[in-house]
Design a protein around this motif. Structure first.
Motif, PDB file in Angstrom:
ATOM      1  N   CYS A 183       0.821  -1.215   0.000  1.00 32.06           N
ATOM      2  CA  CYS A 183       0.000   0.000   0.000  1.00 32.06           C
ATOM      3  C   CYS A 183       0.851   1.261   0.000  1.00 32.06           C
ATOM      4  CB  CYS A 183      -0.894   0.009   1.242  1.00 32.06           C
ATOM      5  SG  CYS A 183       0.047  -0.021   2.787  1.00 32.06           S
ATOM      6  N   LYS A 184       0.189   2.350  -0.247  1.00 36.46           N
ATOM      7  CA  LYS A 184       0.698   3.697  -0.033  1.00 36.46           C
ATOM      8  C   LYS A 184      -0.238   4.334   0.990  1.00 36.46           C
ATOM      9  CE  LYS A 184       3.062   4.592  -4.317  1.00 36.46           C
ATOM     10  NZ  LYS A 184       4.068   5.615  -4.453  1.00 36.46           N
ATOM     11  N   SER A 185       0.117   5.465   1.527  1.00 38.14           N
ATOM     12  CA  SER A 185      -0.711   6.125   2.535  1.00 38.14           C
ATOM     13  C   SER A 185      -2.149   6.275   2.051  1.00 38.14           C
ATOM     14  CB  SER A 185      -0.149   7.504   2.865  1.00 38.14           C
ATOM     15  OG  SER A 185       1.150   7.371   3.399  1.00 38.14           O
ATOM     16  N   ASN A 186      -3.105   6.018   2.926  1.00 38.38           N
ATOM     17  CA  ASN A 186      -4.548   6.147   2.686  1.00 38.38           C
ATOM     18  C   ASN A 186      -5.106   5.192   1.634  1.00 38.38           C
ATOM     19  OD1 ASN A 186      -4.682   8.261   4.602  1.00 38.38           O
ATOM     20  ND2 ASN A 186      -3.970   9.682   3.048  1.00 38.38           N
ATOM     21  N   TRP A 187      -4.403   4.140   1.291  1.00 38.16           N
ATOM     22  CA  TRP A 187      -4.907   3.160   0.331  1.00 38.16           C
ATOM     23  C   TRP A 187      -5.648   2.019   1.001  1.00 38.16           C
ATOM     24  CZ3 TRP A 187      -1.314   1.625  -4.285  1.00 38.16           C
ATOM     25  CH2 TRP A 187      -1.085   2.741  -5.097  1.00 38.16           C
ATOM     26  N   CYS A 188      -5.374   1.759   2.276  1.00 39.25           N
ATOM     27  CA  CYS A 188      -5.922   0.578   2.962  1.00 39.25           C
ATOM     28  C   CYS A 188      -7.417   0.711   3.219  1.00 39.25           C
ATOM     29  CB  CYS A 188      -5.194   0.347   4.277  1.00 39.25           C
ATOM     30  SG  CYS A 188      -3.439  -0.007   4.039  1.00 39.25           S
ATOM     31  N   ALA A 189      -8.073  -0.438   3.313  1.00 40.68           N
ATOM     32  CA  ALA A 189      -9.503  -0.493   3.606  1.00 40.68           C
ATOM     33  C   ALA A 189      -9.765   0.066   5.003  1.00 40.68           C
ATOM     34  CB  ALA A 189      -9.983  -1.936   3.517  1.00 40.68           C
ATOM     35  N   PRO A 190     -11.009   0.452   5.298  1.00 39.75           N
ATOM     36  CA  PRO A 190     -11.347   0.958   6.637  1.00 39.75           C
ATOM     37  C   PRO A 190     -10.947  -0.047   7.718  1.00 39.75           C
ATOM     38  CG  PRO A 190     -13.168   1.335   5.122  1.00 39.75           C
ATOM     39  CD  PRO A 190     -12.165   0.479   4.392  1.00 39.75           C
ATOM     40  N   GLY A 191     -10.371   0.462   8.806  1.00 43.51           N
ATOM     41  CA  GLY A 191      -9.914  -0.380   9.912  1.00 43.51           C
ATOM     42  C   GLY A 191      -8.483  -0.851   9.749  1.00 43.51           C
ATOM     43  N   LEU A 192      -7.865  -0.516   8.612  1.00 43.63           N
ATOM     44  CA  LEU A 192      -6.478  -0.897   8.352  1.00 43.63           C
ATOM     45  C   LEU A 192      -5.633   0.353   8.192  1.00 43.63           C
ATOM     46  CD1 LEU A 192      -7.049  -3.672   5.643  1.00 43.63           C
ATOM     47  CD2 LEU A 192      -6.727  -3.998   8.090  1.00 43.63           C
ATOM     48  N   ARG A 193      -4.328   0.181   8.334  1.00 39.91           N
ATOM     49  CA  ARG A 193      -3.396   1.288   8.099  1.00 39.91           C
ATOM     50  C   ARG A 193      -2.202   0.756   7.311  1.00 39.91           C
ATOM     51  NH1 ARG A 193       1.073   0.813  11.288  1.00 39.91           N
ATOM     52  NH2 ARG A 193       0.859  -0.599  13.046  1.00 39.91           N
ATOM     53  N   CYS A 194      -1.506   1.638   6.640  1.00 33.45           N
ATOM     54  CA  CYS A 194      -0.330   1.260   5.860  1.00 33.45           C
ATOM     55  C   CYS A 194       0.894   1.280   6.774  1.00 33.45           C
ATOM     56  CB  CYS A 194      -0.152   2.217   4.685  1.00 33.45           C
ATOM     57  SG  CYS A 194       1.078   1.656   3.501  1.00 33.45           S
ATOM     58  N   ASP A 195       1.405   0.103   7.111  1.00 34.01           N
ATOM     59  CA  ASP A 195       2.560  -0.031   8.011  1.00 34.01           C
ATOM     60  C   ASP A 195       3.835   0.094   7.193  1.00 34.01           C
ATOM     61  OD1 ASP A 195       4.426  -0.613   9.937  1.00 34.01           O
ATOM     62  OD2 ASP A 195       3.730  -2.658  10.302  1.00 34.01           O
ATOM     63  N   THR A 196       4.493   1.244   7.295  1.00 33.05           N
ATOM     64  CA  THR A 196       5.690   1.504   6.505  1.00 33.05           C
ATOM     65  C   THR A 196       6.931   0.833   7.084  1.00 33.05           C
ATOM     66  OG1 THR A 196       5.990   3.601   7.658  1.00 33.05           O
ATOM     67  CG2 THR A 196       4.807   3.665   5.559  1.00 33.05           C
ATOM     68  N   ALA A 197       6.821   0.229   8.276  1.00 31.74           N
ATOM     69  CA  ALA A 197       7.948  -0.502   8.845  1.00 31.74           C
ATOM     70  C   ALA A 197       8.141  -1.829   8.108  1.00 31.74           C
ATOM     71  CB  ALA A 197       7.729  -0.749  10.331  1.00 31.74           C
ATOM     72  N   GLN A 198       7.088  -2.303   7.447  1.00 36.66           N
ATOM     73  CA  GLN A 198       7.171  -3.533   6.664  1.00 36.66           C
ATOM     74  C   GLN A 198       7.441  -3.170   5.210  1.00 36.66           C
ATOM     75  OE1 GLN A 198       4.221  -6.542   7.387  1.00 36.66           O
ATOM     76  NE2 GLN A 198       3.554  -5.506   9.245  1.00 36.66           N
ATOM     77  N   GLN A 199       8.437  -3.769   4.644  1.00 37.85           N
ATOM     78  CA  GLN A 199       8.858  -3.420   3.289  1.00 37.85           C
ATOM     79  C   GLN A 199       7.996  -4.078   2.229  1.00 37.85           C
ATOM     80  OE1 GLN A 199      11.337  -1.175   2.590  1.00 37.85           O
ATOM     81  NE2 GLN A 199      11.242  -0.807   4.775  1.00 37.85           N
ATOM     82  N   SER A 200       7.710  -3.350   1.202  1.00 38.83           N
ATOM     83  CA  SER A 200       7.045  -3.866   0.007  1.00 38.83           C
ATOM     84  C   SER A 200       7.544  -3.039  -1.165  1.00 38.83           C
ATOM     85  CB  SER A 200       5.527  -3.757   0.140  1.00 38.83           C
ATOM     86  OG  SER A 200       5.093  -2.444  -0.085  1.00 38.83           O
ATOM     87  N   HIS A 201       7.018  -3.318  -2.360  1.00 41.50           N
ATOM     88  CA  HIS A 201       7.437  -2.527  -3.514  1.00 41.50           C
ATOM     89  C   HIS A 201       6.766  -1.135  -3.502  1.00 41.50           C
ATOM     90  CE1 HIS A 201       3.738  -4.455  -4.848  1.00 41.50           C
ATOM     91  NE2 HIS A 201       3.613  -3.487  -5.749  1.00 41.50           N
ATOM     92  N   LEU A 202       5.826  -0.914  -2.573  1.00 41.70           N
ATOM     93  CA  LEU A 202       5.235   0.415  -2.381  1.00 41.70           C
ATOM     94  C   LEU A 202       5.727   0.952  -1.037  1.00 41.70           C
ATOM     95  CD1 LEU A 202       1.652  -0.351  -3.705  1.00 41.70           C
ATOM     96  CD2 LEU A 202       3.444   0.874  -4.877  1.00 41.70           C
ATOM     97  N   ASP A 203       4.905   1.707  -0.306  1.00 41.93           N
ATOM     98  CA  ASP A 203       5.354   2.290   0.962  1.00 41.93           C
ATOM     99  C   ASP A 203       5.343   1.300   2.116  1.00 41.93           C
ATOM    100  OD1 ASP A 203       5.666   4.680  -0.327  1.00 41.93           O
ATOM    101  OD2 ASP A 203       3.818   5.560   0.415  1.00 41.93           O
ATOM    102  N   GLY A 204       4.406   0.332   2.102  1.00 43.28           N
ATOM    103  CA  GLY A 204       4.300  -0.598   3.202  1.00 43.28           C
ATOM    104  C   GLY A 204       3.269  -1.678   2.928  1.00 43.28           C
ATOM    105  N   ILE A 205       2.739  -2.257   4.034  1.00 46.97           N
ATOM    106  CA  ILE A 205       1.751  -3.334   3.973  1.00 46.97           C
ATOM    107  C   ILE A 205       0.540  -2.931   4.802  1.00 46.97           C
ATOM    108  CG2 ILE A 205       1.337  -5.776   4.548  1.00 46.97           C
ATOM    109  CD1 ILE A 205       3.446  -5.510   2.414  1.00 46.97           C
TER     110      ILE A 205
END
Length: 71
Positions: free
Chosen positions: A45-67
């Motif tokens: 994910c990138k910031s504000n992409w996650c479904a309601p009740g979820l957040r984008c955790d940037t401490a976890q690496q992905s090809h975007l900002d986080g998971i």
């Protein structure tokens, strides 16, 4: 003895249960192809992409900002 075993620990909320390893189903690549603002748990994910009740955790690496994880 049965009483003492049944009284161990605290009951977990549904969200906490899902955070326990194995408590959530793994997402498949097709499930991660969601609309911004509705990306499911475990997807990149990138910031504000996650479904309601979820957040984008940037401490976890992905090809975007986080998971997307439970908030």
């Amino acid at each position: 003895m049965k009483k003492s075993i049944l009284n161990l620990g605290n009951a977990l909320s549904k969200v906490a249960q899902k955070q326990v390893k194995g408590g959530t189903k793994l997402t498949t690549p097709g499930e991660c192809d969601a609309i911004e603002g509705n990306v499911p748990y475990g997807c990149p994910c990138k910031s504000n992409w996650c479904a309601p009740g979820l957040r984008c955790d940037t401490a976890q690496q992905s090809h975007l900002d986080g998971i997307c994880v439970y908030s």
